[in-house]
Design a protein around this motif. Structure first.
Motif, PDB file in Angstrom:
ATOM      1  N   PRO A  43       0.804  -1.228   0.000  1.00  0.00           N
ATOM      2  CA  PRO A  43       0.000   0.000   0.000  1.00  0.00           C
ATOM      3  C   PRO A  43       0.838   1.280   0.000  1.00  0.00           C
ATOM      4  N   VAL A  44       1.981   1.246   0.665  1.00  0.00           N
ATOM      5  CA  VAL A  44       2.858   2.424   0.677  1.00  0.00           C
ATOM      6  C   VAL A  44       3.404   2.688  -0.728  1.00  0.00           C
ATOM      7  N   LEU A  45       3.833   1.642  -1.410  1.00  0.00           N
ATOM      8  CA  LEU A  45       4.306   1.817  -2.787  1.00  0.00           C
ATOM      9  C   LEU A  45       3.188   2.290  -3.706  1.00  0.00           C
ATOM     10  N   SER A  46       1.990   1.780  -3.501  1.00  0.00           N
ATOM     11  CA  SER A  46       0.855   2.200  -4.323  1.00  0.00           C
ATOM     12  C   SER A  46       0.537   3.677  -4.102  1.00  0.00           C
ATOM     13  N   ILE A  51       1.021   9.341  -6.070  1.00  0.00           N
ATOM     14  CA  ILE A  51       1.501  10.712  -5.899  1.00  0.00           C
ATOM     15  C   ILE A  51       2.506  11.090  -6.979  1.00  0.00           C
ATOM     16  N   THR A  52       3.360  10.162  -7.374  1.00  0.00           N
ATOM     17  CA  THR A  52       4.447  10.511  -8.296  1.00  0.00           C
ATOM     18  C   THR A  52       4.066  10.472  -9.775  1.00  0.00           C
ATOM     19  N   MET A  57       4.734  12.622 -15.061  1.00  0.00           N
ATOM     20  CA  MET A  57       4.103  12.949 -16.337  1.00  0.00           C
ATOM     21  C   MET A  57       4.422  14.386 -16.750  1.00  0.00           C
ATOM     22  N   LEU A  58       4.385  15.301 -15.801  1.00  0.00           N
ATOM     23  CA  LEU A  58       4.702  16.696 -16.120  1.00  0.00           C
ATOM     24  C   LEU A  58       6.167  16.878 -16.506  1.00  0.00           C
ATOM     25  N   LEU A  59       7.071  16.167 -15.830  1.00  0.00           N
ATOM     26  CA  LEU A  59       8.493  16.368 -16.067  1.00  0.00           C
ATOM     27  C   LEU A  59       9.035  15.548 -17.243  1.00  0.00           C
ATOM     28  N   PHE A  60       8.571  14.297 -17.388  1.00  0.00           N
ATOM     29  CA  PHE A  60       9.177  13.399 -18.364  1.00  0.00           C
ATOM     30  C   PHE A  60       8.221  12.860 -19.415  1.00  0.00           C
ATOM     31  N   GLY A  61       6.949  13.092 -19.279  1.00  0.00           N
ATOM     32  CA  GLY A  61       5.979  12.634 -20.275  1.00  0.00           C
ATOM     33  C   GLY A  61       5.635  11.163 -20.091  1.00  0.00           C
ATOM     34  N   TRP A  62       5.045  10.611 -21.150  1.00  0.00           N
ATOM     35  CA  TRP A  62       4.586   9.217 -21.103  1.00  0.00           C
ATOM     36  C   TRP A  62       5.721   8.223 -20.920  1.00  0.00           C
ATOM     37  N   ILE A  67       8.204   4.007 -17.574  1.00  0.00           N
ATOM     38  CA  ILE A  67       9.359   3.522 -16.815  1.00  0.00           C
ATOM     39  C   ILE A  67       9.013   3.403 -15.331  1.00  0.00           C
ATOM     40  N   LEU A  68       8.279   4.384 -14.802  1.00  0.00           N
ATOM     41  CA  LEU A  68       7.861   4.337 -13.404  1.00  0.00           C
ATOM     42  C   LEU A  68       6.945   3.138 -13.143  1.00  0.00           C
ATOM     43  N   LEU A  69       6.004   2.871 -14.026  1.00  0.00           N
ATOM     44  CA  LEU A  69       5.110   1.723 -13.864  1.00  0.00           C
ATOM     45  C   LEU A  69       5.883   0.400 -13.961  1.00  0.00           C
ATOM     46  N   TYR A  70       6.869   0.366 -14.835  1.00  0.00           N
ATOM     47  CA  TYR A  70       7.700  -0.824 -14.959  1.00  0.00           C
ATOM     48  C   TYR A  70       8.480  -1.067 -13.662  1.00  0.00           C
ATOM     49  N   ALA A  71       9.052  -0.001 -13.094  1.00  0.00           N
ATOM     50  CA  ALA A  71       9.788  -0.139 -11.829  1.00  0.00           C
ATOM     51  C   ALA A  71       8.845  -0.546 -10.690  1.00  0.00           C
ATOM     52  N   PHE A  72       7.624  -0.009 -10.693  1.00  0.00           N
ATOM     53  CA  PHE A  72       6.634  -0.384  -9.687  1.00  0.00           C
ATOM     54  C   PHE A  72       6.279  -1.864  -9.806  1.00  0.00           C
ATOM     55  N   ALA A  73       6.075  -2.345 -11.014  1.00  0.00           N
ATOM     56  CA  ALA A  73       5.739  -3.756 -11.218  1.00  0.00           C
ATOM     57  C   ALA A  73       6.882  -4.664 -10.772  1.00  0.00           C
ATOM     58  N   ILE A  74       8.108  -4.265 -11.031  1.00  0.00           N
ATOM     59  CA  ILE A  74       9.257  -5.061 -10.595  1.00  0.00           C
ATOM     60  C   ILE A  74       9.326  -5.084  -9.068  1.00  0.00           C
ATOM     61  N   ALA A  75       9.108  -3.937  -8.430  1.00  0.00           N
ATOM     62  CA  ALA A  75       9.151  -3.878  -6.968  1.00  0.00           C
ATOM     63  C   ALA A  75       8.072  -4.757  -6.346  1.00  0.00           C
TER      64      ALA A  75
END
Length: 84
Positions: A43-46, A51-52, A57-62, A67-75
């Protein structure tokens, strides 16, 4: 309530299980398990992902979000694998 035949069957089953060393070892392992529950990391990672994602999305786009979703799935995969 149990009737007499059910009580006899249950007592017979308990006698057989007391003489099964593998079953006794499994039950002893459960009794020595830590009483402290695991930290709720999923739940903390979710929440962190929730939040991130807009910031990424604002800083790096899709590409950054993917990449963030991929890192989340790996974690999450590592956490699930370690808890098995």
């Amino acid at each position: 309530m149990l009737n007499d035949s059910e009580r006899r069957a249950l007592a017979d089953l308990e006698r057989h299980l007391q003489h099964d060393p593998e079953f006794v070892a499994r039950m002893d392992g459960l009794a020595t398990a830590p009483a402290v529950p695991a930290f709720p990391i999923v739940p903390v990672l979710s929440a962190g992902l929730f939040i991130t994602v807009p910031l990424v999305m604002l800083l790096f786009g899709w590409v950054g979000v993917i990449i963030l979703l991929y890192a989340f799935a790996i974690a999450i995969g590592v956490i699930v694998f370690r808890r098995l």
